[in-house]
Design a protein around this motif. Structure first.
Motif, PDB file in Angstrom:
ATOM      1  N   THR A 159       0.834  -1.219   0.000  1.00  0.00           N
ATOM      2  CA  THR A 159       0.000   0.000   0.000  1.00  0.00           C
ATOM      3  C   THR A 159       0.859   1.255   0.000  1.00  0.00           C
ATOM      4  O   THR A 159       0.614   2.198  -0.764  1.00  0.00           O
ATOM      5  CB  THR A 159      -0.927  -0.016   1.228  1.00  0.00           C
ATOM      6  OG1 THR A 159      -1.756  -1.182   1.170  1.00  0.00           O
ATOM      7  CG2 THR A 159      -1.799   1.230   1.266  1.00  0.00           C
ATOM      8  N   GLU A 160       1.886   1.256   0.836  1.00  0.00           N
ATOM      9  CA  GLU A 160       2.778   2.426   0.883  1.00  0.00           C
ATOM     10  C   GLU A 160       3.495   2.598  -0.459  1.00  0.00           C
ATOM     11  O   GLU A 160       3.607   3.715  -0.977  1.00  0.00           O
ATOM     12  CB  GLU A 160       3.806   2.262   2.013  1.00  0.00           C
ATOM     13  CG  GLU A 160       4.731   3.470   2.142  1.00  0.00           C
ATOM     14  CD  GLU A 160       5.796   3.298   3.222  1.00  0.00           C
ATOM     15  OE1 GLU A 160       5.818   2.231   3.879  1.00  0.00           O
ATOM     16  OE2 GLU A 160       6.613   4.224   3.382  1.00  0.00           O
ATOM     17  N   GLY A 161       3.964   1.481  -1.013  1.00  0.00           N
ATOM     18  CA  GLY A 161       4.697   1.552  -2.277  1.00  0.00           C
ATOM     19  C   GLY A 161       3.835   2.046  -3.424  1.00  0.00           C
ATOM     20  O   GLY A 161       4.285   2.845  -4.259  1.00  0.00           O
ATOM     21  N   ILE A 162       2.590   1.590  -3.480  1.00  0.00           N
ATOM     22  CA  ILE A 162       1.701   2.026  -4.569  1.00  0.00           C
ATOM     23  C   ILE A 162       1.412   3.529  -4.469  1.00  0.00           C
ATOM     24  O   ILE A 162       1.380   4.247  -5.474  1.00  0.00           O
ATOM     25  CB  ILE A 162       0.406   1.191  -4.555  1.00  0.00           C
ATOM     26  CG1 ILE A 162       0.726  -0.233  -5.059  1.00  0.00           C
ATOM     27  CG2 ILE A 162      -0.682   1.830  -5.425  1.00  0.00           C
ATOM     28  CD1 ILE A 162      -0.414  -1.208  -4.948  1.00  0.00           C
ATOM     29  N   GLY A 163       1.243   4.038  -3.257  1.00  0.00           N
ATOM     30  CA  GLY A 163       1.062   5.483  -3.093  1.00  0.00           C
ATOM     31  C   GLY A 163       2.269   6.261  -3.598  1.00  0.00           C
ATOM     32  O   GLY A 163       2.126   7.290  -4.275  1.00  0.00           O
ATOM     33  N   LEU A 164       3.455   5.742  -3.307  1.00  0.00           N
ATOM     34  CA  LEU A 164       4.681   6.430  -3.743  1.00  0.00           C
ATOM     35  C   LEU A 164       4.859   6.364  -5.257  1.00  0.00           C
ATOM     36  O   LEU A 164       5.284   7.335  -5.884  1.00  0.00           O
ATOM     37  CB  LEU A 164       5.894   5.793  -3.053  1.00  0.00           C
ATOM     38  CG  LEU A 164       6.092   6.154  -1.574  1.00  0.00           C
ATOM     39  CD1 LEU A 164       7.081   5.194  -0.918  1.00  0.00           C
ATOM     40  CD2 LEU A 164       6.586   7.598  -1.454  1.00  0.00           C
ATOM     41  N   VAL A 165       4.532   5.216  -5.841  1.00  0.00           N
ATOM     42  CA  VAL A 165       4.755   5.100  -7.291  1.00  0.00           C
ATOM     43  C   VAL A 165       3.780   5.993  -8.057  1.00  0.00           C
ATOM     44  O   VAL A 165       4.141   6.574  -9.094  1.00  0.00           O
ATOM     45  CB  VAL A 165       4.663   3.623  -7.743  1.00  0.00           C
ATOM     46  CG1 VAL A 165       3.250   3.111  -7.817  1.00  0.00           C
ATOM     47  CG2 VAL A 165       5.332   3.447  -9.100  1.00  0.00           C
ATOM     48  N   ARG A 166       2.575   6.161  -7.557  1.00  0.00           N
ATOM     49  CA  ARG A 166       1.637   7.092  -8.206  1.00  0.00           C
ATOM     50  C   ARG A 166       2.185   8.511  -8.155  1.00  0.00           C
ATOM     51  O   ARG A 166       2.118   9.252  -9.126  1.00  0.00           O
ATOM     52  CB  ARG A 166       0.269   6.991  -7.530  1.00  0.00           C
ATOM     53  CG  ARG A 166      -0.477   5.713  -7.920  1.00  0.00           C
ATOM     54  CD  ARG A 166      -1.763   5.573  -7.151  1.00  0.00           C
ATOM     55  NE  ARG A 166      -2.498   4.373  -7.541  1.00  0.00           N
ATOM     56  CZ  ARG A 166      -3.390   3.760  -6.787  1.00  0.00           C
ATOM     57  NH1 ARG A 166      -3.673   4.247  -5.579  1.00  0.00           N
ATOM     58  NH2 ARG A 166      -4.006   2.683  -7.216  1.00  0.00           N
ATOM     59  N   GLU A 167       2.714   8.871  -6.994  1.00  0.00           N
ATOM     60  CA  GLU A 167       3.296  10.211  -6.845  1.00  0.00           C
ATOM     61  C   GLU A 167       4.475  10.400  -7.802  1.00  0.00           C
ATOM     62  O   GLU A 167       4.586  11.437  -8.468  1.00  0.00           O
ATOM     63  CB  GLU A 167       3.777  10.383  -5.387  1.00  0.00           C
ATOM     64  CG  GLU A 167       4.510  11.676  -5.120  1.00  0.00           C
ATOM     65  CD  GLU A 167       5.099  11.709  -3.716  1.00  0.00           C
ATOM     66  OE1 GLU A 167       4.473  11.151  -2.780  1.00  0.00           O
ATOM     67  OE2 GLU A 167       6.185  12.280  -3.555  1.00  0.00           O
ATOM     68  N   ALA A 168       5.336   9.382  -7.903  1.00  0.00           N
ATOM     69  CA  ALA A 168       6.527   9.482  -8.766  1.00  0.00           C
ATOM     70  C   ALA A 168       6.131   9.557 -10.241  1.00  0.00           C
ATOM     71  O   ALA A 168       6.726  10.316 -11.021  1.00  0.00           O
ATOM     72  CB  ALA A 168       7.446   8.293  -8.514  1.00  0.00           C
ATOM     73  N   LEU A 169       5.133   8.786 -10.644  1.00  0.00           N
ATOM     74  CA  LEU A 169       4.713   8.787 -12.056  1.00  0.00           C
ATOM     75  C   LEU A 169       4.031  10.084 -12.444  1.00  0.00           C
ATOM     76  O   LEU A 169       4.087  10.506 -13.603  1.00  0.00           O
ATOM     77  CB  LEU A 169       3.781   7.600 -12.316  1.00  0.00           C
ATOM     78  CG  LEU A 169       4.460   6.225 -12.380  1.00  0.00           C
ATOM     79  CD1 LEU A 169       3.427   5.116 -12.441  1.00  0.00           C
ATOM     80  CD2 LEU A 169       5.420   6.130 -13.574  1.00  0.00           C
ATOM     81  N   ARG A 170       3.366  10.733 -11.481  1.00  0.00           N
ATOM     82  CA  ARG A 170       2.735  12.023 -11.785  1.00  0.00           C
ATOM     83  C   ARG A 170       3.786  13.064 -12.154  1.00  0.00           C
ATOM     84  O   ARG A 170       3.552  13.930 -12.985  1.00  0.00           O
ATOM     85  CB  ARG A 170       1.919  12.519 -10.580  1.00  0.00           C
ATOM     86  CG  ARG A 170       0.516  11.949 -10.510  1.00  0.00           C
ATOM     87  CD  ARG A 170      -0.360  12.766  -9.579  1.00  0.00           C
ATOM     88  NE  ARG A 170       0.140  12.771  -8.220  1.00  0.00           N
ATOM     89  CZ  ARG A 170      -0.181  11.865  -7.304  1.00  0.00           C
ATOM     90  NH1 ARG A 170      -1.000  10.881  -7.620  1.00  0.00           N
ATOM     91  NH2 ARG A 170       0.320  11.933  -6.078  1.00  0.00           N
ATOM     92  N   ALA A 171       4.976  12.958 -11.541  1.00  0.00           N
ATOM     93  CA  ALA A 171       6.030  13.931 -11.811  1.00  0.00           C
ATOM     94  C   ALA A 171       6.646  13.675 -13.192  1.00  0.00           C
ATOM     95  O   ALA A 171       6.689  14.544 -14.047  1.00  0.00           O
ATOM     96  CB  ALA A 171       7.099  13.853 -10.724  1.00  0.00           C
ATOM     97  N   ARG A 172       7.151  12.465 -13.390  1.00  0.00           N
ATOM     98  CA  ARG A 172       7.701  12.055 -14.695  1.00  0.00           C
ATOM     99  C   ARG A 172       8.005  10.564 -14.616  1.00  0.00           C
ATOM    100  O   ARG A 172       8.330  10.038 -13.558  1.00  0.00           O
ATOM    101  CB  ARG A 172       8.965  12.847 -15.039  1.00  0.00           C
ATOM    102  CG  ARG A 172      10.079  12.752 -14.010  1.00  0.00           C
ATOM    103  CD  ARG A 172      11.242  13.646 -14.420  1.00  0.00           C
ATOM    104  NE  ARG A 172      12.125  13.926 -13.309  1.00  0.00           N
ATOM    105  CZ  ARG A 172      13.105  13.132 -12.910  1.00  0.00           C
ATOM    106  NH1 ARG A 172      13.304  11.989 -13.547  1.00  0.00           N
ATOM    107  NH2 ARG A 172      13.868  13.463 -11.891  1.00  0.00           N
ATOM    108  N   PRO A 173       7.935   9.866 -15.768  1.00  0.00           N
ATOM    109  CA  PRO A 173       8.178   8.416 -15.748  1.00  0.00           C
ATOM    110  C   PRO A 173       9.668   8.104 -15.711  1.00  0.00           C
ATOM    111  O   PRO A 173      10.278   7.776 -16.719  1.00  0.00           O
ATOM    112  CB  PRO A 173       7.530   7.941 -17.055  1.00  0.00           C
ATOM    113  CG  PRO A 173       7.616   9.108 -17.973  1.00  0.00           C
ATOM    114  CD  PRO A 173       7.518  10.346 -17.111  1.00  0.00           C
ATOM    115  N   SER A 174      10.271   8.211 -14.526  1.00  0.00           N
ATOM    116  CA  SER A 174      11.705   7.950 -14.387  1.00  0.00           C
ATOM    117  C   SER A 174      11.959   6.440 -14.319  1.00  0.00           C
ATOM    118  O   SER A 174      11.040   5.628 -14.207  1.00  0.00           O
ATOM    119  CB  SER A 174      12.229   8.611 -13.107  1.00  0.00           C
ATOM    120  OG  SER A 174      11.731   7.913 -11.976  1.00  0.00           O
TER     121      SER A 174
END
Length: 413
Positions: free
Chosen positions: A276-291
């Motif tokens: 759950t924590e990881g999915i929240g972080l990956v959504r945040e990271a993808l919103r910025a740019r697909p690194s």
């Protein structure tokens, strides 16, 4: 001392080396301000432990004992041989070793993370920064660093030596970077943490599949990075990737210590809090740019969210790898994409993609390429060729748990 007592002491020193090396080195370099000298003093402290601990017993806090021994040795060398004056142009900007009351609060609060940022000096090439840091600060052997970079050990040894000579020869100032200097170093720091994690997640050699000490250290560093740079999408993606991957740890090894492959894992044993924590972080990271890290984390999230292996959205995984190849054109990414194609569109399609990588020099000694080929051939019913591929993988694999798994698969063909 009896033979069992000697073995117990040697094991305690080895355990302290595995767990405490980075802490001891970080504390010692604060005295020497010179990595080479600090490394020498720490090595001498561990050698002293091999002599002292059999006579005096293993101390209650091995790390504290080793730190004291290393720092005393450093101070002794600095005083007796005037090493401080020789090293000053390289390592410090002031000539006074501050006392406790004079020390300002550092921008990076943890000794180990501060040293990682310090070691990742932008004057060096990023690969050299990462290799040097993994070798000096993270306790990886040169062979382990070489495996992480998919290069021969002599090549990596030469790369690390050149990096150290460049620091010394160019008289690069060695000091702790300020907050304003962290962004230009964060790419290398993230790579250090990622490679430290992957080396622990699937140990390239030894008797255990997972080196928990390395995984834990990588997670600690990633969380500290996140606290330090909360708006950096690479850091968010990195922490997401580590959490989503490590969430499956408990299900990867069976009751007898055997490797349990992804299709056979009991998904009820996966860590749902971490997912759950990881999915929240990956959504945040993808919103910025697909690194790179965000996309790798997104692949991990697809697996973690699938109710079963059969219900995995393999086309989405292929699509994510298509994006990842563009931002990180690595042969390992291409290999993983070929595996995903094999599940999304059939083993024949996957094998075509995999065979494109047959002449890729970085994968020549990479056992997972042979494993992937064996799996695809087995699914196609080409048993003799699958047996050859698994045999090749067995020759290239040095981890005992993975070797046992490959031997079982060979025997079952």
């Amino acid at each position: 001392m009896t033979q069992p007592e000697a073995a117990t002491t040697a094991a305690a020193v080895a355990d302290a080396h595995r767990r405490e090396w980075a802490f001891v080195l970080a504390a010692t370099v604060r005295v020497t301000r010179d990595l080479d000298l600090a490394e020498e003093c720490v090595q001498e402290a561990y050698a002293a432990a091999l002599t002292a601990w059999p006579a005096d017993g293993v101390p209650r806090s091995p790390g504290a004992w080793l730190t004291t021994a290393a720092r005393r040795r450093a101070l002794d060398l600095l005083r007796r041989h005037q090493t401080a004056q020789r090293a000053l142009p390289l390592l410090v900007e002031d000539a006074v070793i501050a006392g406790p009351g004079d020390v300002e609060a550092p921008d990076v609060p943890d000794d180990r993370l501060r040293l990682v940022f310090t070691c990742c000096h932008p004057t060096l090439a990023v690969e050299a920064q990462v290799a040097l840091t993994l070798r000096l600060l993270c306790g990886l052997s040169t062979a382990e660093v070489a495996r992480a970079f998919l290069v021969p050990e002599p090549t990596m040894a030469a790369r690390i030596t050149r990096a150290k000579k460049k620091i010394a020869g160019a008289r690069i100032p060695y000091r702790e970077p300020g907050l304003e200097e962290l962004p230009e170093r964060v790419r290398a720091v993230c790579e250090v943490v990622h490679l430290l994690f992957t080396t622990g997640h699937s140990a390239p050699a030894g008797e255990e599949l997972v080196r928990v000490d390395l995984v834990t250290r990588a997670l600690d560093l990633a969380r500290m990075l996140r606290a330090l740079l909360p708006r950096d999408p690479d850091v968010a993606g990195l922490l997401a990737l580590l959490l989503l991957t490590d969430a499956r740890r408990a299900a990867r090894v069976g009751a007898r210590g055997q490797l349990v492959l992804l299709p056979e894992q009991d998904r009820s044993r996966w860590d749902r809090v971490a997912i759950t924590e990881g999915i929240g972080l990956v959504r945040e990271a993808l919103r910025a740019r697909p690194s790179r890290y965000a996309l790798l984390a997104a692949v991990a999230a697809v697996h973690d969210e699938a109710p079963s292996f059969e219900q995995t959205d393999w086309e989405e995984v292929v699509g994510l790898y298509d994006l990842l190849v563009q931002v990180w054109p690595s042969p390992v990414v291409a290999l993983n994409r070929a595996v995903a194609v094999g599940f999304a569109r059939g083993p024949a399609a996957g094998l075509v993609q995999l065979d494109v990588l047959a002449d890729e020099p970085q994968l020549a000694a990479y056992p997972y390429r042979a494993v992937a080929r064996g799996e695809l051939l087995e699914r196609l019913g080409r048993t003799a060729e699958a047996r050859t591929a698994y045999g090749e993988a067995l020759l290239l694999t040095e981890n005992a748990v993975e070797r046992e798994s490959l031997a079982r698969r060979l025997a079952a063909l």
